[in-house]
Scaffold this motif. Structure first.
Motif, mmCIF file in Angstrom:
data_model
loop_
_atom_site.group_PDB
_atom_site.id
_atom_site.type_symbol
_atom_site.label_atom_id
_atom_site.label_comp_id
_atom_site.label_asym_id
_atom_site.label_seq_id
_atom_site.Cartn_x
_atom_site.Cartn_y
_atom_site.Cartn_z
ATOM 1 N N VAL A 172 0.877 -1.170 0.000
ATOM 2 C CA VAL A 172 0.000 0.000 0.000
ATOM 3 C C VAL A 172 0.913 1.217 0.000
ATOM 4 O O VAL A 172 1.613 1.483 0.987
ATOM 5 C CB VAL A 172 -0.932 0.031 1.222
ATOM 6 C CG1 VAL A 172 -1.830 1.272 1.171
ATOM 7 C CG2 VAL A 172 -1.789 -1.228 1.279
ATOM 8 N N ILE A 191 -9.886 -0.399 2.559
ATOM 9 C CA ILE A 191 -8.756 -0.434 1.618
ATOM 10 C C ILE A 191 -7.621 -1.280 2.185
ATOM 11 O O ILE A 191 -7.034 -2.116 1.495
ATOM 12 C CB ILE A 191 -8.277 0.995 1.323
ATOM 13 C CG1 ILE A 191 -9.348 1.775 0.549
ATOM 14 C CG2 ILE A 191 -6.977 0.969 0.517
ATOM 15 C CD1 ILE A 191 -9.069 3.262 0.444
ATOM 16 N N SER A 208 -6.158 -4.990 0.707
ATOM 17 C CA SER A 208 -4.768 -5.206 0.322
ATOM 18 C C SER A 208 -4.179 -6.404 1.047
ATOM 19 O O SER A 208 -3.522 -7.258 0.443
ATOM 20 C CB SER A 208 -3.944 -3.953 0.616
ATOM 21 O OG SER A 208 -2.570 -4.193 0.364
ATOM 22 N N VAL A 227 -1.959 -1.402 -3.812
ATOM 23 C CA VAL A 227 -2.772 -0.186 -3.781
ATOM 24 C C VAL A 227 -1.872 1.037 -3.879
ATOM 25 O O VAL A 227 -0.926 1.187 -3.108
ATOM 26 C CB VAL A 227 -3.610 -0.099 -2.489
ATOM 27 C CG1 VAL A 227 -4.409 1.211 -2.459
ATOM 28 C CG2 VAL A 227 -4.548 -1.290 -2.369
#
Length: 345
Positions: free
Chosen positions: A46, A192, A196, A203
């Motif tokens: 991320v 989010i 991930s 991401v």
């Protein structure tokens, strides 16, 4: 004859690169939007691309998607060139712009089914995925609700479901929390992060909201005037903040006295002392007072010992930890100074 036995040294395996940008540059006439960007992002990471509006973040994303051609440099997404293999890149990458568009008079599942058909997913498979994703993003109860009646937060959740329906390897989110209330932001960021971690999706999160990026990103890149001026995890960037390698120790003590103040101000490792002064002491000394020491190294344990030996009582002591806000503003100021210096030369 003795045989030397060498202890195996564990090797940290680096994640497989899935986004690689090399000297990526974009000019609009005489204006430089992105200037020689070098960036590698690993699979499952991320990554937060952080910078003010107009820094070049969206232009970078458009070049990664093959939606605008770079002036020079190269981009590889999932091993593909987005300018030559744009369709293959789009099959592997889900992109959610800052203002995602839906058919307002159609329901949530209708909009997802349209995206499924555009990606050549069968009706049966599309229907199954759409229901699964609406449940995943917390919109199960709004499955038959028209999108025109959705709040901003609901639209962003639907947007995430929309980019996931083709099961991408990479998801790019451009200002995903813009206009959402604090609770909605918290829920969206958790979503989010969970996606991930659980689905191993890479991401790329573009934002100018510092604390939001800090919450979920493995690494951040600070983007100023089209240039990546710093990149790393929060800890490594914080360690680079002090050019002279100083350490700030913050403390609070009770029963300040002349001996304690002398021990702290006369210590060879203390560069700057901000706290009670001898002239301020009354007969009993301050009941409780804070102090801040800028030191040449971490003197936390030595300072704590000095407080105890002087007869004062230590209430709290800590080494100052820089947050992303401190990091960003320090680097941003550096980027601004660099830009001004270049303009003078």
């Amino acid at each position: 004859m003795e045989t030397a036995i060498q202890e195996a040294v564990p090797v940290t395996k680096q994640p497989e690169p899935i986004i690689e940008l090399k000297r990526l540059t974009k000019h609009y006439d005489s204006q430089v939007a992105v200037n020689g960007l070098n960036l590698t992002i690993g699979r499952g990471e991320v990554f937060g691309l952080l910078g003010p509006n107009g820094a070049g973040k969206t232009t970078t994303i458009l070049m990664m998607l093959g939606l605008t051609e770079p002036t020079s440099g190269s981009a590889r997404i999932c091993g593909l060139d987005p300018m030559r293999q744009a369709l293959q890149v789009k099959r592997r990458v889900g992109y959610m712009p800052d203002d995602i568009g839906f058919y307002e008079d159609r329901t949530a599942i209708d909009n997802l089914m349209l995206t499924a058909r555009l990606n050549r997913i069968s009706n049966a498979e599309g229907w199954s995925r759409a229901q699964e994703l609406l449940d995943l993003v917390g919109l199960r109860d709004a499955i038959n609700k028209k999108v025109g009646a959705f709040s901003r937060g609901m639209r962003q959740r639907l947007g995430i479901a929309d980019v996931l329906i083709k099961r991408p390897e990479v998801v790019i989110l451009d200002e995903p929390t813009l206009g959402i209330d604090p609770e909605g932001v918290r829920e969206l960021l958790k979503l989010i992060s969970d996606l991930s971690r659980q689905q191993k999706i890479t991401v790329l999160l573009s934002s100018h909201h510092l604390h939001q990026v800090q919450q979920i990103c493995d690494r951040v890149g600070l983007f100023v005037r089209g240039e990546l001026i710093a990149c790393g995890d929060i800890e490594s960037l914080a360690n680079q903040l002090d050019d002279e390698g100083t350490v700030t120790v913050e403390l609070e003590a009770e029963g300040w006295n002349e001996e304690l103040i002398r021990k702290l101000t006369d210590h060879g490792g203390v560069i700057t002392y901000r706290g009670p002064q001898v002239a301020d002491l009354d007969s009993g000394g301050p009941a409780t007072a804070p102090a801040t020491l800028v030191c040449s190294r971490d003197l936390s344990s030595e300072v704590a010992l000095a407080i105890i030996q002087s007869g004062a009582r230590l209430k709290t002591i800590s080494r100052k930890q820089y947050g992303l806000d401190d990091i960003y503003h320090r680097y941003f100021e550096g980027g601004e100074r660099g830009e001004r210096n270049r303009s003078k030369s």
